[in-house]
Design a protein around this motif. Sequence first.
Motif, PDB file in Angstrom:
ATOM      1  N   LEU A  25      34.767  23.014  35.393  1.00 32.22           N
ATOM      2  CA  LEU A  25      33.630  22.260  34.866  1.00 32.22           C
ATOM      3  C   LEU A  25      32.514  22.639  34.451  1.00 32.22           C
ATOM      4  N   GLU A  26      31.976  23.900  34.958  1.00 32.75           N
ATOM      5  CA  GLU A  26      30.793  24.655  34.578  1.00 32.75           C
ATOM      6  C   GLU A  26      29.909  23.857  34.964  1.00 32.75           C
ATOM      7  N   ILE A  27      29.945  23.170  36.239  1.00 30.28           N
ATOM      8  CA  ILE A  27      28.691  22.619  36.915  1.00 30.28           C
ATOM      9  C   ILE A  27      28.849  22.647  38.545  1.00 30.28           C
ATOM     10  N   ALA A  28      27.714  22.626  39.004  1.00 39.13           N
ATOM     11  CA  ALA A  28      27.948  22.413  40.593  1.00 39.13           C
ATOM     12  C   ALA A  28      28.206  21.066  41.245  1.00 39.13           C
ATOM     13  N   LEU A  29      29.330  21.019  42.147  1.00 36.77           N
ATOM     14  CA  LEU A  29      29.475  19.891  42.608  1.00 36.77           C
ATOM     15  C   LEU A  29      28.864  19.635  43.913  1.00 36.77           C
ATOM     16  N   PHE A  30      28.825  20.637  44.745  1.00 34.17           N
ATOM     17  CA  PHE A  30      28.449  20.505  46.013  1.00 34.17           C
ATOM     18  C   PHE A  30      27.157  21.533  46.284  1.00 34.17           C
ATOM     19  N   THR A  31      26.283  20.989  47.231  1.00 27.74           N
ATOM     20  CA  THR A  31      25.175  21.934  47.913  1.00 27.74           C
ATOM     21  C   THR A  31      25.648  22.277  49.288  1.00 27.74           C
ATOM     22  N   ARG A  32      25.825  23.364  49.513  1.00 28.13           N
ATOM     23  CA  ARG A  32      25.941  23.894  50.755  1.00 28.13           C
ATOM     24  C   ARG A  32      24.966  23.992  51.607  1.00 28.13           C
ATOM     25  N   THR A  33      25.109  23.433  52.754  1.00 29.04           N
ATOM     26  CA  THR A  33      24.001  23.375  53.988  1.00 29.04           C
ATOM     27  C   THR A  33      24.574  23.759  55.241  1.00 29.04           C
ATOM     28  N   SER A  34      23.874  24.008  56.156  1.00 31.90           N
ATOM     29  CA  SER A  34      24.252  24.566  57.508  1.00 31.90           C
ATOM     30  C   SER A  34      25.274  23.545  58.341  1.00 31.90           C
ATOM     31  N   LYS A  35      24.933  22.414  57.829  1.00 30.43           N
ATOM     32  CA  LYS A  35      25.916  21.427  58.543  1.00 30.43           C
ATOM     33  C   LYS A  35      27.078  21.072  57.685  1.00 30.43           C
ATOM     34  N   GLY A  36      27.246  21.513  56.519  1.00 30.98           N
ATOM     35  CA  GLY A  36      28.542  21.217  55.725  1.00 30.98           C
ATOM     36  C   GLY A  36      28.219  21.330  54.311  1.00 30.98           C
ATOM     37  N   VAL A  37      28.633  20.387  53.709  1.00 30.57           N
ATOM     38  CA  VAL A  37      28.344  20.187  52.164  1.00 30.57           C
ATOM     39  C   VAL A  37      27.824  18.648  51.764  1.00 30.57           C
ATOM     40  N   SER A  38      27.166  18.813  50.706  1.00 33.69           N
ATOM     41  CA  SER A  38      26.620  17.455  50.218  1.00 33.69           C
ATOM     42  C   SER A  38      26.941  17.362  48.671  1.00 33.69           C
ATOM     43  N   LEU A  39      27.202  16.140  48.243  1.00 32.28           N
ATOM     44  CA  LEU A  39      27.384  16.191  46.682  1.00 32.28           C
ATOM     45  C   LEU A  39      25.898  16.470  45.921  1.00 32.28           C
ATOM     46  N   THR A  40      26.102  16.984  44.848  1.00 32.79           N
ATOM     47  CA  THR A  40      24.916  17.145  43.873  1.00 32.79           C
ATOM     48  C   THR A  40      25.108  15.605  43.006  1.00 32.79           C
ATOM     49  N   PRO A  41      24.023  15.456  42.299  1.00 32.93           N
ATOM     50  CA  PRO A  41      24.013  14.102  41.592  1.00 32.93           C
ATOM     51  C   PRO A  41      25.477  14.280  40.641  1.00 32.93           C
ATOM     52  N   GLU A  42      25.714  15.286  39.973  1.00 34.71           N
ATOM     53  CA  GLU A  42      26.658  15.219  39.200  1.00 34.71           C
ATOM     54  C   GLU A  42      28.228  15.235  39.937  1.00 34.71           C
ATOM     55  N   GLY A  43      28.070  15.760  41.242  1.00 40.59           N
ATOM     56  CA  GLY A  43      29.126  15.664  42.072  1.00 40.59           C
ATOM     57  C   GLY A  43      29.617  14.454  42.715  1.00 40.59           C
ATOM     58  N   GLN A  44      28.514  13.638  42.844  1.00 38.12           N
ATOM     59  CA  GLN A  44      28.604  12.125  43.080  1.00 38.12           C
ATOM     60  C   GLN A  44      29.231  11.324  42.001  1.00 38.12           C
ATOM     61  N   ILE A  45      28.742  11.747  40.686  1.00 32.42           N
ATOM     62  CA  ILE A  45      29.209  11.032  39.738  1.00 32.42           C
ATOM     63  C   ILE A  45      30.767  11.108  39.542  1.00 32.42           C
ATOM     64  N   ILE A  82      37.452  24.682  45.421  1.00 33.80           N
ATOM     65  CA  ILE A  82      36.163  24.127  44.906  1.00 33.80           C
ATOM     66  C   ILE A  82      35.409  25.081  43.890  1.00 33.80           C
ATOM     67  N   LEU A  83      35.322  26.450  44.207  1.00 33.11           N
ATOM     68  CA  LEU A  83      34.674  27.097  43.405  1.00 33.11           C
ATOM     69  C   LEU A  83      35.426  27.219  41.794  1.00 33.11           C
ATOM     70  N   ARG A  84      36.708  27.333  41.926  1.00 34.46           N
ATOM     71  CA  ARG A  84      37.465  27.231  40.604  1.00 34.46           C
ATOM     72  C   ARG A  84      37.248  25.960  40.001  1.00 34.46           C
ATOM     73  N   LEU A  85      37.243  24.746  40.567  1.00 34.58           N
ATOM     74  CA  LEU A  85      36.914  23.571  39.756  1.00 34.58           C
ATOM     75  C   LEU A  85      35.559  23.592  39.196  1.00 34.58           C
ATOM     76  N   GLU A  86      34.492  24.059  39.899  1.00 33.47           N
ATOM     77  CA  GLU A  86      32.961  24.099  39.635  1.00 33.47           C
ATOM     78  C   GLU A  86      33.227  25.035  38.355  1.00 33.47           C
ATOM     79  N   GLU A  87      34.009  26.254  38.412  1.00 28.68           N
ATOM     80  CA  GLU A  87      34.042  27.018  37.224  1.00 28.68           C
ATOM     81  C   GLU A  87      34.610  26.310  36.064  1.00 28.68           C
TER      82      GLU A  87
END
Length: 296
Positions: A45-65, A38-43
């Motif tokens: 694409l040069e954009i954050a795809l997930f927001t990390r939380t204590s419960k897991g991960v959720s998509l950023t607006p760009e990640g949702q697209i 995931i980290l390599r993919l974000e690097e």
Amino acid sequence: MEQHLAQYRIFFEVAKAGSISKAAKLLYISQPAISKSILRLEENLEIALFTRTSKGVSLTPEGQIFYEYLQNAFSAIEAGEIHLAKIKQFNIGKITIGTSNTLCKYILLPYLNKFMKENPHTMVSIFTQSSDKTSLLLSENKIDIGLVAKPAKTQSMSYINIMEIHDIFVATPAYLSSLKHIFDKSFNPLRDGNIMLLDKNNATRRFIDSCIEGSKLHLNQSIETGNMELLIEFAKTGIGIACVIKEFIQKELEEGTLVEIEMPPDLHIPKREIVFLYDEKNFNPSLIKFISMLKK
């Protein structure tokens, strides 16, 4: 894109599961390996795809697209795999046939009906256009087989003779009677009548023109169309004399709805051959079956 396809799949499963640990179990991949992917993919694409939380991960607006695009892509891939599986299971084949509207109706359909009864799972695509265009598509390998009037040169193509056709001029008895009444003893239907022909882009029209050029006949043309069906209907309404294919109006001739015009002594219109034209080097299994049926 190909080198990132595995990363896309990992991203997709993580997004769908909402958890790296759950995706790891589904993909049989370790959590650190998934996090690294995931980290390599974000690097890349040069954009954050997930927001990390204590419960897991959720998509950023760009990640949702990005997720929605991948959802469509993977659905298409899955549909393709299912389609291929059905082709293998039911022995589904495909054949593409080129012909004109007229030849399709009067000649191709009976053959196609027989073929589909014997090969119900075969997909058939029919391209309707002039015989010239059909021959061109065949030479460009864009269709498997063409039903055409036999060209002067078949070049490297093979062909199967289907039938002979005769081009004739016809009119209703009422129209001929009207002409005779107007011109009396000097009556000559092909000279005095309104002649209806196919347009000059049609191979049949060019054939007729070449025959007429060698005679003294001068046609008083009034209607031109690109459709043989329309010519037949125009003739039946009694508005002129149409040049049509005799074999396609046998019923009208037998019933007397239409009458064949006698040709002048110096005008000879040779018969033509209708053939299925194909390339022997085309090893499409469905084409081979179709040709085998034609030769029976």
